[in-house]
Design a protein around this motif. Sequence first.
Motif, PDB file in Angstrom:
ATOM      1  N   SER A  42       0.835  -1.196   0.000  1.00 45.61           N
ATOM      2  CA  SER A  42       0.000   0.000   0.000  1.00 45.61           C
ATOM      3  C   SER A  42       0.874   1.251   0.000  1.00 45.61           C
ATOM      4  O   SER A  42       0.617   2.194  -0.751  1.00 45.61           O
ATOM      5  N   GLY A  43       1.906   1.246   0.816  1.00 42.98           N
ATOM      6  CA  GLY A  43       2.837   2.367   0.859  1.00 42.98           C
ATOM      7  C   GLY A  43       3.542   2.595  -0.459  1.00 42.98           C
ATOM      8  O   GLY A  43       3.905   3.722  -0.803  1.00 42.98           O
ATOM      9  N   GLU A  44       3.737   1.530  -1.224  1.00 44.21           N
ATOM     10  CA  GLU A  44       4.376   1.621  -2.537  1.00 44.21           C
ATOM     11  C   GLU A  44       3.386   1.994  -3.631  1.00 44.21           C
ATOM     12  O   GLU A  44       3.760   2.171  -4.782  1.00 44.21           O
ATOM     13  N   GLY A  45       2.104   2.070  -3.269  1.00 45.14           N
ATOM     14  CA  GLY A  45       1.089   2.427  -4.241  1.00 45.14           C
ATOM     15  C   GLY A  45       0.615   1.272  -5.108  1.00 45.14           C
ATOM     16  O   GLY A  45      -0.075   1.487  -6.097  1.00 45.14           O
ATOM     17  N   LEU A  46       0.974   0.040  -4.751  1.00 40.62           N
ATOM     18  CA  LEU A  46       0.574  -1.110  -5.554  1.00 40.62           C
ATOM     19  C   LEU A  46      -0.793  -1.656  -5.162  1.00 40.62           C
ATOM     20  O   LEU A  46      -1.431  -2.344  -5.963  1.00 40.62           O
ATOM     21  N   VAL A  47      -1.223  -1.387  -3.942  1.00 41.95           N
ATOM     22  CA  VAL A  47      -2.547  -1.812  -3.495  1.00 41.95           C
ATOM     23  C   VAL A  47      -3.208  -0.687  -2.722  1.00 41.95           C
ATOM     24  O   VAL A  47      -2.539   0.232  -2.240  1.00 41.95           O
ATOM     25  N   TYR A  48      -4.521  -0.739  -2.640  1.00 41.60           N
ATOM     26  CA  TYR A  48      -5.277   0.183  -1.802  1.00 41.60           C
ATOM     27  C   TYR A  48      -6.280  -0.645  -1.019  1.00 41.60           C
ATOM     28  O   TYR A  48      -6.635  -1.751  -1.432  1.00 41.60           O
ATOM     29  N   THR A  49      -6.684  -0.134   0.120  1.00 39.92           N
ATOM     30  CA  THR A  49      -7.639  -0.869   0.937  1.00 39.92           C
ATOM     31  C   THR A  49      -8.944  -0.090   1.047  1.00 39.92           C
ATOM     32  O   THR A  49      -8.953   1.143   1.036  1.00 39.92           O
ATOM     33  N   ILE A  50     -10.009  -0.846   1.138  1.00 38.27           N
ATOM     34  CA  ILE A  50     -11.331  -0.285   1.385  1.00 38.27           C
ATOM     35  C   ILE A  50     -11.793  -0.896   2.692  1.00 38.27           C
ATOM     36  O   ILE A  50     -11.912  -2.127   2.791  1.00 38.27           O
ATOM     37  N   GLU A  51     -12.004  -0.046   3.683  1.00 38.21           N
ATOM     38  CA  GLU A  51     -12.373  -0.531   5.004  1.00 38.21           C
ATOM     39  C   GLU A  51     -13.596  -1.437   4.930  1.00 38.21           C
ATOM     40  O   GLU A  51     -14.594  -1.113   4.295  1.00 38.21           O
ATOM     41  N   GLY A  52     -13.467  -2.582   5.542  1.00 40.75           N
ATOM     42  CA  GLY A  52     -14.548  -3.551   5.575  1.00 40.75           C
ATOM     43  C   GLY A  52     -14.662  -4.412   4.324  1.00 40.75           C
ATOM     44  O   GLY A  52     -15.475  -5.324   4.281  1.00 40.75           O
ATOM     45  N   GLN A  53     -13.847  -4.121   3.303  1.00 40.20           N
ATOM     46  CA  GLN A  53     -13.923  -4.888   2.060  1.00 40.20           C
ATOM     47  C   GLN A  53     -12.627  -5.592   1.701  1.00 40.20           C
ATOM     48  O   GLN A  53     -12.638  -6.596   1.016  1.00 40.20           O
ATOM     49  N   GLY A  54     -11.502  -5.030   2.108  1.00 38.69           N
ATOM     50  CA  GLY A  54     -10.224  -5.671   1.824  1.00 38.69           C
ATOM     51  C   GLY A  54      -9.291  -4.827   0.999  1.00 38.69           C
ATOM     52  O   GLY A  54      -9.495  -3.628   0.817  1.00 38.69           O
ATOM     53  N   ALA A  55      -8.249  -5.494   0.476  1.00 35.19           N
ATOM     54  CA  ALA A  55      -7.209  -4.826  -0.303  1.00 35.19           C
ATOM     55  C   ALA A  55      -7.377  -5.167  -1.778  1.00 35.19           C
ATOM     56  O   ALA A  55      -7.717  -6.294  -2.137  1.00 35.19           O
ATOM     57  N   TYR A  56      -7.117  -4.174  -2.612  1.00 38.47           N
ATOM     58  CA  TYR A  56      -7.278  -4.301  -4.057  1.00 38.47           C
ATOM     59  C   TYR A  56      -6.004  -3.845  -4.749  1.00 38.47           C
ATOM     60  O   TYR A  56      -5.299  -2.967  -4.263  1.00 38.47           O
ATOM     61  N   VAL A  57      -5.745  -4.399  -5.919  1.00 40.72           N
ATOM     62  CA  VAL A  57      -4.582  -4.000  -6.703  1.00 40.72           C
ATOM     63  C   VAL A  57      -4.849  -2.626  -7.312  1.00 40.72           C
ATOM     64  O   VAL A  57      -5.905  -2.376  -7.880  1.00 40.72           O
ATOM     65  N   SER A  58      -3.879  -1.756  -7.198  1.00 39.01           N
ATOM     66  CA  SER A  58      -3.977  -0.404  -7.738  1.00 39.01           C
ATOM     67  C   SER A  58      -3.703  -0.409  -9.242  1.00 39.01           C
ATOM     68  O   SER A  58      -2.970  -1.260  -9.748  1.00 39.01           O
ATOM     69  N   THR A  59      -4.245   0.550  -9.939  1.00 31.30           N
ATOM     70  CA  THR A  59      -3.936   0.685 -11.358  1.00 31.30           C
ATOM     71  C   THR A  59      -2.472   1.046 -11.565  1.00 31.30           C
ATOM     72  O   THR A  59      -1.925   0.815 -12.635  1.00 31.30           O
ATOM     73  N   ARG A  60      -1.821   1.557 -10.537  1.00 29.84           N
ATOM     74  CA  ARG A  60      -0.390   1.876 -10.624  1.00 29.84           C
ATOM     75  C   ARG A  60       0.441   0.611 -10.874  1.00 29.84           C
ATOM     76  O   ARG A  60       1.523   0.687 -11.430  1.00 29.84           O
ATOM     77  N   ALA A  61      -0.077  -0.537 -10.480  1.00 31.10           N
ATOM     78  CA  ALA A  61       0.659  -1.786 -10.692  1.00 31.10           C
ATOM     79  C   ALA A  61       0.938  -1.999 -12.174  1.00 31.10           C
ATOM     80  O   ALA A  61       1.965  -2.566 -12.534  1.00 31.10           O
ATOM     81  N   GLU A  62       0.064  -1.534 -13.048  1.00 31.56           N
ATOM     82  CA  GLU A  62       0.289  -1.657 -14.497  1.00 31.56           C
ATOM     83  C   GLU A  62       1.524  -0.871 -14.921  1.00 31.56           C
ATOM     84  O   GLU A  62       2.255  -1.294 -15.797  1.00 31.56           O
ATOM     85  N   GLU A  63       1.744   0.268 -14.285  1.00 27.19           N
ATOM     86  CA  GLU A  63       2.865   1.126 -14.646  1.00 27.19           C
ATOM     87  C   GLU A  63       4.210   0.533 -14.251  1.00 27.19           C
ATOM     88  O   GLU A  63       5.225   0.933 -14.782  1.00 27.19           O
ATOM     89  N   THR A  64       4.200  -0.426 -13.319  1.00 24.68           N
ATOM     90  CA  THR A  64       5.448  -0.990 -12.833  1.00 24.68           C
ATOM     91  C   THR A  64       5.854  -2.260 -13.572  1.00 24.68           C
ATOM     92  O   THR A  64       6.771  -2.937 -13.178  1.00 24.68           O
ATOM     93  N   GLY A  65       5.108  -2.580 -14.626  1.00 27.23           N
ATOM     94  CA  GLY A  65       5.505  -3.726 -15.430  1.00 27.23           C
ATOM     95  C   GLY A  65       4.437  -4.783 -15.589  1.00 27.23           C
ATOM     96  O   GLY A  65       4.649  -5.759 -16.291  1.00 27.23           O
ATOM     97  N   GLY A  66       3.324  -4.638 -14.920  1.00 29.52           N
ATOM     98  CA  GLY A  66       2.272  -5.625 -15.049  1.00 29.52           C
ATOM     99  C   GLY A  66       1.469  -5.395 -16.307  1.00 29.52           C
ATOM    100  O   GLY A  66       1.576  -4.386 -16.969  1.00 29.52           O
ATOM    101  N   GLY A  67       0.603  -6.372 -16.644  1.00 26.86           N
ATOM    102  CA  GLY A  67      -0.293  -6.219 -17.772  1.00 26.86           C
ATOM    103  C   GLY A  67       0.313  -6.702 -18.986  1.00 26.86           C
ATOM    104  O   GLY A  67       0.390  -6.666 -20.027  1.00 26.86           O
TER     105      GLY A  67
END
Length: 67
Positions: A42-67
């Motif tokens: 989360s601190g690296e910007g690769l995931v974000y959390t939604i309280e009560g729902q969990g952690a999700y992959v950030s769209t920033r992950a695409e910029e770091t080489g994913g996709g």
Amino acid sequence: MLREEIVRGRIEPDRPLPPEERLVREHGCSPGDVRRAVEVLSGEGLVYTIEGQGAYVSTRAEETGGG
């Protein structure tokens, strides 16, 4: 390991991370380790959390080489 799965696009942006219990079981680590890993990602910007729902992959992950 989780970072690699995200960066390689195995978990797509805006999709939830696997449940904590599954990560503990699959990677043989403690729940605290999983929580710390999610905090770091989360601190690296690769995931974000939604309280009560969990952690999700950030769209920033695409910029770091994913996709």
